[in-house]
Design an enzyme around this catalytic site. Sequence first.
Site, PDB file in Angstrom:
ATOM      1  N   ARG A  56       0.926  -1.241   0.134  1.00 17.97           N
ATOM      2  CA  ARG A  56       0.128  -0.084  -0.117  1.00 17.97           C
ATOM      3  C   ARG A  56       1.062   1.205   0.088  1.00 17.97           C
ATOM      4  NH1 ARG A  56      -2.896  -3.766  -0.607  1.00 17.97           N
ATOM      5  NH2 ARG A  56      -4.982  -3.995   0.258  1.00 17.97           N
TER       6      ARG A  56
ATOM      7  N   SER B 258     -10.504  -0.563   3.457  1.00 21.13           N
ATOM      8  CA  SER B 258      -9.708  -1.083   4.685  1.00 21.13           C
ATOM      9  C   SER B 258      -9.256   0.144   5.180  1.00 21.13           C
ATOM     10  CB  SER B 258      -8.497  -1.973   4.491  1.00 21.13           C
ATOM     11  OG  SER B 258      -8.920  -3.163   3.882  1.00 21.13           O
TER      12      SER B 258
ATOM     13  N   GLU C 252      -4.872   3.674   6.208  1.00 23.20           N
ATOM     14  CA  GLU C 252      -4.409   3.383   4.832  1.00 23.20           C
ATOM     15  C   GLU C 252      -4.673   4.802   4.138  1.00 23.20           C
ATOM     16  OE1 GLU C 252      -6.116   0.785   2.151  1.00 23.20           O
ATOM     17  OE2 GLU C 252      -5.320  -0.563   2.987  1.00 23.20           O
TER      18      GLU C 252
HETATM   19  N1  EPU Z   1     -11.048 -10.759  10.407  1.00 22.96           N
HETATM   20  C1  EPU Z   1     -11.616 -10.939  11.585  1.00 22.96           C
HETATM   21  N2  EPU Z   1     -12.650 -10.016  11.850  1.00 22.96           N
HETATM   22  C2  EPU Z   1     -12.787  -9.056  10.856  1.00 22.96           C
HETATM   23  C3  EPU Z   1     -12.245  -8.878   9.952  1.00 22.96           C
HETATM   24  C4  EPU Z   1     -11.396  -9.737   9.682  1.00 22.96           C
HETATM   25  O1  EPU Z   1     -11.363 -11.785  12.328  1.00 22.96           O
HETATM   26  O2  EPU Z   1     -13.597  -8.183  11.268  1.00 22.96           O
HETATM   27  C5  EPU Z   1     -10.100 -11.735  10.163  1.00 22.96           C
HETATM   28  C6  EPU Z   1     -10.598 -12.663   9.012  1.00 22.96           C
HETATM   29  O3  EPU Z   1     -11.360 -13.876   9.527  1.00 22.96           O
HETATM   30  C7  EPU Z   1      -9.462 -13.163   8.289  1.00 22.96           C
HETATM   31  C8  EPU Z   1      -8.440 -12.040   8.433  1.00 22.96           C
HETATM   32  O4  EPU Z   1      -9.032 -11.384   9.553  1.00 22.96           O
HETATM   33  O5  EPU Z   1      -8.761 -14.485   8.766  1.00 22.96           O
HETATM   34  C9  EPU Z   1      -7.969 -11.317   7.155  1.00 22.96           C
HETATM   35  O6  EPU Z   1      -9.159 -10.766   6.887  1.00 22.96           O
HETATM   36  P1  EPU Z   1      -9.561 -10.665   5.172  1.00 22.96           P
HETATM   37  O7  EPU Z   1      -9.353 -11.810   4.551  1.00 22.96           O
HETATM   38  O8  EPU Z   1     -10.981 -10.176   5.021  1.00 22.96           O
HETATM   39  O9  EPU Z   1      -8.463  -9.677   4.547  1.00 22.96           O
HETATM   40  P2  EPU Z   1      -7.874  -8.300   5.341  1.00 22.96           P
HETATM   41  O10 EPU Z   1      -6.586  -8.369   5.553  1.00 22.96           O
HETATM   42  O11 EPU Z   1      -9.031  -7.811   6.115  1.00 22.96           O
HETATM   43  C10 EPU Z   1      -6.823  -7.529   2.764  1.00 22.96           C
HETATM   44  C11 EPU Z   1      -6.625  -6.028   2.305  1.00 22.96           C
HETATM   45  C12 EPU Z   1      -7.808  -5.770   1.397  1.00 22.96           C
HETATM   46  C13 EPU Z   1      -8.137  -6.952   0.514  1.00 22.96           C
HETATM   47  C14 EPU Z   1      -8.274  -8.461   1.171  1.00 22.96           C
HETATM   48  C15 EPU Z   1      -8.178  -9.414   0.170  1.00 22.96           C
HETATM   49  C16 EPU Z   1      -5.206  -4.645   3.771  1.00 22.96           C
HETATM   50  C17 EPU Z   1      -5.375  -3.489   4.543  1.00 22.96           C
HETATM   51  N3  EPU Z   1      -6.505  -5.233   3.231  1.00 22.96           N
HETATM   52  O12 EPU Z   1      -7.954  -7.368   3.757  1.00 22.96           O
HETATM   53  O13 EPU Z   1      -7.659  -4.527   0.872  1.00 22.96           O
HETATM   54  O14 EPU Z   1      -9.389  -6.691  -0.582  1.00 22.96           O
HETATM   55  O15 EPU Z   1      -6.925  -8.458   1.709  1.00 22.96           O
HETATM   56  O16 EPU Z   1      -7.018  -9.476  -0.358  1.00 22.96           O
HETATM   57  O17 EPU Z   1      -4.373  -5.004   3.150  1.00 22.96           O
HETATM   58  C18 EPU Z   1      -8.196  -2.205   0.922  1.00 22.96           C
HETATM   59  O18 EPU Z   1      -7.014  -2.055   1.108  1.00 22.96           O
HETATM   60  O19 EPU Z   1      -9.055  -1.390   0.901  1.00 22.96           O
HETATM   61  C19 EPU Z   1      -8.740  -3.586   0.763  1.00 22.96           C
HETATM   62  C20 EPU Z   1     -10.090  -3.666   0.688  1.00 22.96           C
END
Ligand code: EPU
Length: 338
Positions: free
Chosen positions: A164, A238, A334
Amino acid sequence: MQIETGVSLKPYNTFGLPAMAQTLVRITSDADVRRVLDHPELGRTPKFVLGGGSNIVLTRDVAQVVLKVEVQGRRLVEARDDAWIVEAGAGETWPDFVAWTIEQGLPGLENLALIPGTVGAAPVQNIGAYGVELKDRCHAVDVVDLVTGRSVTLDASLCRFGYRDSIFKQGLAGKSLITRVRFRLPKPWQPVLGYLDLERKIAETGIAAPTAAQVHDWVCSIRRAKLPDPLVIGNAGSFFKNPVVTEDQCRDIIGRDPEIVHYPMPDGSFKLAAGWLIDACGWKGKSIGRAGVYEKQALVLVNRGGAIGAEVVTLARAIQESVYGRFGIRLEPEPVVV
Ligand code: EPU
């Protein structure tokens, strides 16, 4: 060149936060930028480049000249033996551009489907999702220097892409305006399916070798299920980056919270799921004023209706403090707070 004054920026930021631009100029070409720079008054006033407004939190009116990037156009530049080179104007809507590449039979961007924002904003924060980052597909970025007015092409290797992050958020912040981006979509196309949510889709559908259009549909449905549509509920995706910690720190946290979601990184560090940390602190579904934490994904802050930027910032700070208090980790936002 049309100079607009007293323009509401509310429709131009995906959080739907109120703020006014004293002066706004729509940029449709490199020449438009040079006209602004040559203008007797605007030339001397600081500039603020606005893309799709999907990565900003507006807390005040903008006194700088707002350059709203509206450069259009998308085309296949070249079909090489090893890749397709595709170009889009910075003002094109990112999700529409990705859908267009799939329709044209130009696969490679499908994992980045439905990310809100414009093509020009994509390299700034090196957008990424489901195992693909923009840097994996970026060929070159055309910019106009906001001091000299010169048009320059930056090869992807010069963009200093990080998680990012890019040169456009660092050294070139406020100094250049992105007009066009070219993408290199490797041939033969190989799907990127390693991400857990996509593995679930394979199991659900029984399709082990999906087409790019199928991956595109899967990513759209995964995102729609857990991320709010900014046209319905204001948000900037995010809100925090996933923090990276050392192996020792990670082990220490696991000792106290064995459930913590963590991913090993190639350099031996660990990336923690910020959404999990925020969720663990009990923030999911909570609000401060009219700013809230999305019910289905704790990493996304939302405008519950009529919020101002200060409310979003207050909520973000409260979350940072509680995550720091419990885990000793500082979450980094972010979006850019203006
Ligand atoms: N989780 C929780 N509770 C929540 C949210 C997430 O326990 O409320 C846990 C989920 O169960 C999962 C883990 O956290 O095990 C990761 O969550 P998720 O797979 O949804 O991905 P993320 O890390 O939240 C990142 C990117 C997203 C991108 C997704 C998919 C960042 C900051 N965010 O999200 O990017 O779409 O992976 O690759 O790196 C963005 O940058 O705006 C964005 C949406």
